[in-house]
Write a protein that holds these residues in place. Structure first.
Motif, PDB file in Angstrom:
ATOM      1  N   LEU A 168       0.806  -1.225   0.000  1.00  0.00           N
ATOM      2  CA  LEU A 168       0.000   0.000   0.000  1.00  0.00           C
ATOM      3  C   LEU A 168       0.835   1.270   0.000  1.00  0.00           C
ATOM      4  O   LEU A 168       0.322   2.356   0.291  1.00  0.00           O
ATOM      5  N   SER A 169       2.113   1.141  -0.338  1.00  0.00           N
ATOM      6  CA  SER A 169       2.953   2.347  -0.408  1.00  0.00           C
ATOM      7  C   SER A 169       2.517   3.249  -1.551  1.00  0.00           C
ATOM      8  O   SER A 169       2.804   4.444  -1.572  1.00  0.00           O
ATOM      9  N   SER A 170       1.817   2.675  -2.531  1.00  0.00           N
ATOM     10  CA  SER A 170       1.149   3.463  -3.568  1.00  0.00           C
ATOM     11  C   SER A 170      -0.199   2.812  -3.841  1.00  0.00           C
ATOM     12  O   SER A 170      -0.321   1.584  -3.797  1.00  0.00           O
ATOM     13  N   VAL A 171      -1.210   3.647  -4.081  1.00  0.00           N
ATOM     14  CA  VAL A 171      -2.564   3.146  -4.319  1.00  0.00           C
ATOM     15  C   VAL A 171      -3.145   3.851  -5.537  1.00  0.00           C
ATOM     16  O   VAL A 171      -2.538   4.757  -6.093  1.00  0.00           O
ATOM     17  N   TRP A 172      -4.344   3.439  -5.928  1.00  0.00           N
ATOM     18  CA  TRP A 172      -5.030   4.077  -7.040  1.00  0.00           C
ATOM     19  C   TRP A 172      -6.291   4.770  -6.545  1.00  0.00           C
ATOM     20  O   TRP A 172      -6.976   4.268  -5.652  1.00  0.00           O
ATOM     21  N   ALA A 173      -6.581   5.926  -7.136  1.00  0.00           N
ATOM     22  CA  ALA A 173      -7.886   6.568  -6.969  1.00  0.00           C
ATOM     23  C   ALA A 173      -8.720   6.172  -8.175  1.00  0.00           C
ATOM     24  O   ALA A 173      -8.341   6.442  -9.315  1.00  0.00           O
ATOM     25  N   SER A 174      -9.830   5.492  -7.932  1.00  0.00           N
ATOM     26  CA  SER A 174     -10.728   5.070  -9.006  1.00  0.00           C
ATOM     27  C   SER A 174     -11.910   6.030  -9.032  1.00  0.00           C
ATOM     28  O   SER A 174     -12.683   6.107  -8.077  1.00  0.00           O
ATOM     29  N   LEU A 175     -12.057   6.784 -10.130  1.00  0.00           N
ATOM     30  CA  LEU A 175     -13.046   7.862 -10.214  1.00  0.00           C
ATOM     31  C   LEU A 175     -14.145   7.527 -11.220  1.00  0.00           C
ATOM     32  O   LEU A 175     -13.862   7.019 -12.312  1.00  0.00           O
ATOM     33  N   GLY A 176     -15.375   7.806 -10.860  1.00  0.00           N
ATOM     34  CA  GLY A 176     -16.499   7.598 -11.768  1.00  0.00           C
ATOM     35  C   GLY A 176     -16.728   8.826 -12.640  1.00  0.00           C
ATOM     36  O   GLY A 176     -16.780   9.953 -12.132  1.00  0.00           O
ATOM     37  N   ILE A 177     -16.851   8.624 -13.958  1.00  0.00           N
ATOM     38  CA  ILE A 177     -17.071   9.732 -14.895  1.00  0.00           C
ATOM     39  C   ILE A 177     -18.483   9.621 -15.464  1.00  0.00           C
ATOM     40  O   ILE A 177     -18.793   8.673 -16.190  1.00  0.00           O
ATOM     41  N   TYR A 178     -19.327  10.584 -15.133  1.00  0.00           N
ATOM     42  CA  TYR A 178     -20.677  10.595 -15.693  1.00  0.00           C
ATOM     43  C   TYR A 178     -20.638  11.068 -17.143  1.00  0.00           C
ATOM     44  O   TYR A 178     -19.686  11.713 -17.584  1.00  0.00           O
ATOM     45  N   GLN A 179     -21.676  10.744 -17.874  1.00  0.00           N
ATOM     46  CA  GLN A 179     -21.679  10.983 -19.316  1.00  0.00           C
ATOM     47  C   GLN A 179     -21.492  12.451 -19.683  1.00  0.00           C
ATOM     48  O   GLN A 179     -20.913  12.769 -20.719  1.00  0.00           O
ATOM     49  N   LYS A 180     -21.938  13.373 -18.843  1.00  0.00           N
ATOM     50  CA  LYS A 180     -21.785  14.794 -19.140  1.00  0.00           C
ATOM     51  C   LYS A 180     -20.318  15.221 -19.149  1.00  0.00           C
ATOM     52  O   LYS A 180     -19.962  16.256 -19.738  1.00  0.00           O
ATOM     53  N   ASP A 181     -19.464  14.432 -18.498  1.00  0.00           N
ATOM     54  CA  ASP A 181     -18.039  14.772 -18.419  1.00  0.00           C
ATOM     55  C   ASP A 181     -17.159  13.893 -19.304  1.00  0.00           C
ATOM     56  O   ASP A 181     -15.937  14.077 -19.334  1.00  0.00           O
ATOM     57  N   LEU A 182     -17.756  12.950 -20.012  1.00  0.00           N
ATOM     58  CA  LEU A 182     -16.964  11.971 -20.761  1.00  0.00           C
ATOM     59  C   LEU A 182     -16.011  12.610 -21.764  1.00  0.00           C
ATOM     60  O   LEU A 182     -14.870  12.174 -21.912  1.00  0.00           O
ATOM     61  N   LEU A 183     -16.459  13.639 -22.465  1.00  0.00           N
ATOM     62  CA  LEU A 183     -15.627  14.266 -23.493  1.00  0.00           C
ATOM     63  C   LEU A 183     -14.602  15.219 -22.905  1.00  0.00           C
ATOM     64  O   LEU A 183     -13.679  15.650 -23.605  1.00  0.00           O
ATOM     65  N   LYS A 184     -14.738  15.547 -21.622  1.00  0.00           N
ATOM     66  CA  LYS A 184     -13.809  16.492 -20.988  1.00  0.00           C
ATOM     67  C   LYS A 184     -12.607  15.797 -20.357  1.00  0.00           C
ATOM     68  O   LYS A 184     -11.514  16.360 -20.295  1.00  0.00           O
ATOM     69  N   ILE A 185     -12.817  14.571 -19.842  1.00  0.00           N
ATOM     70  CA  ILE A 185     -11.780  13.880 -19.070  1.00  0.00           C
ATOM     71  C   ILE A 185     -10.847  13.112 -19.998  1.00  0.00           C
ATOM     72  O   ILE A 185     -11.290  12.296 -20.800  1.00  0.00           O
ATOM     73  N   LEU A 226      -1.487   7.322  -6.648  1.00  0.00           N
ATOM     74  CA  LEU A 226      -1.180   8.197  -5.513  1.00  0.00           C
ATOM     75  C   LEU A 226      -0.058   7.610  -4.669  1.00  0.00           C
ATOM     76  O   LEU A 226      -0.078   6.412  -4.349  1.00  0.00           O
ATOM     77  N   ASN A 227       0.882   8.448  -4.312  1.00  0.00           N
ATOM     78  CA  ASN A 227       1.908   8.045  -3.357  1.00  0.00           C
ATOM     79  C   ASN A 227       1.253   7.920  -1.988  1.00  0.00           C
ATOM     80  O   ASN A 227       0.561   8.826  -1.537  1.00  0.00           O
ATOM     81  N   ASN A 228       1.462   6.793  -1.316  1.00  0.00           N
ATOM     82  CA  ASN A 228       0.798   6.558  -0.033  1.00  0.00           C
ATOM     83  C   ASN A 228       1.795   6.167   1.042  1.00  0.00           C
ATOM     84  O   ASN A 228       1.487   5.370   1.932  1.00  0.00           O
TER      85      ASN A 228
END
Length: 326
Positions: A168-185, A226-228
């Motif tokens: 766990l010295s490094s982990v991941w942030a898993s983010l949900g992207i709604y359809q309104k933001d799909l073209l931005k991310i 993320l550095n943890n």
């Protein structure tokens, strides 16, 4: 022949002269137009000064005492972002599920959930059913035990008895992207990950955006490493994220704290010869720090960038029968 050459030189010089004059006139016309527009905005602004009879006169000493800051209206860059939510998950490339090699009876369990292990460290002792010889279950990686299904006296059959160890010295942030933001991310964008209470945050780049949308949640997934080393990001933790998408430079922008709602109108408190008064404005793009001004102000105008609520409160107090300085 000499006269012909002179004529050519004359014509060339004449053309260059005409072009030069045209360029100068064009630039001058542009500057005059800009000045005219600026003056018109200023005159319109000043004509609106009579709309509000209430003006708050404040000395420099009072401005300092109340923590009020005066700034000039000018161009600004609006950094736009999308707000996402998600959770912390272990880096799957740094997770090991350790299963005892042979069926048998658990004779000893030396570690528990949350314990840190070095690579090769003994977790449990199993007595084999076939040879009745005891063997050691060791960790294949250095990390933390996040799951364990071994109890002394249990009979080990199949793979349901196991130990999960994660680095766990490094982990991941898993983010949900709604359809309104799909073209931005997009991959590479900076994401600011925060705990729910906002007490901890970390910035890192998005390294993955899923190519499909989940049929159940109707969201895509973005992942951020993320550095943890401090251990603050724990798997399963709920998080929020600001993903910085695009920037836009606008002709006029003010501090977001300057924008106030007064008598049903969006206003900015501006300075004139009598003090500070509310000036109605129309706004455009905005983020947590800055707001684009479309109409109502002019470049170079002095306005309250910090402490506008104090001015608003003073005017409200006067409307209720109080007075300035009471």
């Amino acid at each position: 022949m000499k006269n012909k050459s002179n004529l050519i030189y004359f014509l060339v010089g004449l053309v260059i002269g005409v072009i030069t004059v045209y360029v100068i006139l064009s630039l001058t016309t542009t500057d005059v137009t800009n000045i005219k527009i600026s003056k018109e905005a200023k005159l319109e602004n000043e004509s609106q000064a009579g709309e509000y009879k209430d003006v708050v006169p404040l000395t420099d000493k009072e401005l300092k005492e109340f923590g009020i800051k005066v700034s000039e209206v000018g161009p600004g860059t609006i950094q736009l972002h999308s707000n996402l939510t998600g959770e912390i998950i272990p880096n799957p490339t740094k997770v090991a599920r350790i299963i005892p090699r042979f069926a048998g009876i658990v004779r000893e369990v030396r570690k528990n959930i949350g314990d840190h292990l070095e690579k090769g460290e003994v977790i449990a002792i199993i007595e084999s059913n076939e040879s009745l010889v005891r063997y050691k279950v060791k960790s294949s990686i250095a990390g933390t035990i996040i799951n364990i299904h071994l109890t002394p006296g249990e009979v080990i059959v199949g793979d349901k008895h196991s130990v999960t160890v994660a680095d766990l010295s490094s982990v991941w942030a898993s983010l949900g992207i709604y359809q309104k933001d799909l073209l931005k991310i997009k991959v590479g964008q900076i994401s600011e990950i925060s705990t729910v209470d906002g007490s901890q945050f970390s910035k890192s780049n998005i390294f993955y955006v899923s190519p499909i949308v989940d049929e159940q949640t109707r969201t895509a997934t973005a992942r951020v490493k993320l550095n943890n080393s401090s251990g603050i990001w724990k798997p399963g933790m709920f998080i929020t994220a600001k993903v910085y998408t695009t920037k836009k430079t606008v002709p006029m922008a003010v501090n977001k704290n300057a924008i106030q709602l007064f008598e049903g109108q969006t206003v900015v408190f501006v300075k004139d010869k009598n003090g500070f008064r509310p000036q109605p404005v129309s706004i455009g793009l905005q983020n947590n720090k800055s707001v684009e001004i479309l109409t109502g102000l002019y470049p170079g105008q002095n306005y309250i960038s910090e402490g506008a609520f104090t001015i608003k409160a003073e005017l409200l107090k006067e409307s209720l029968g109080g007075g300035h300085g009471n």
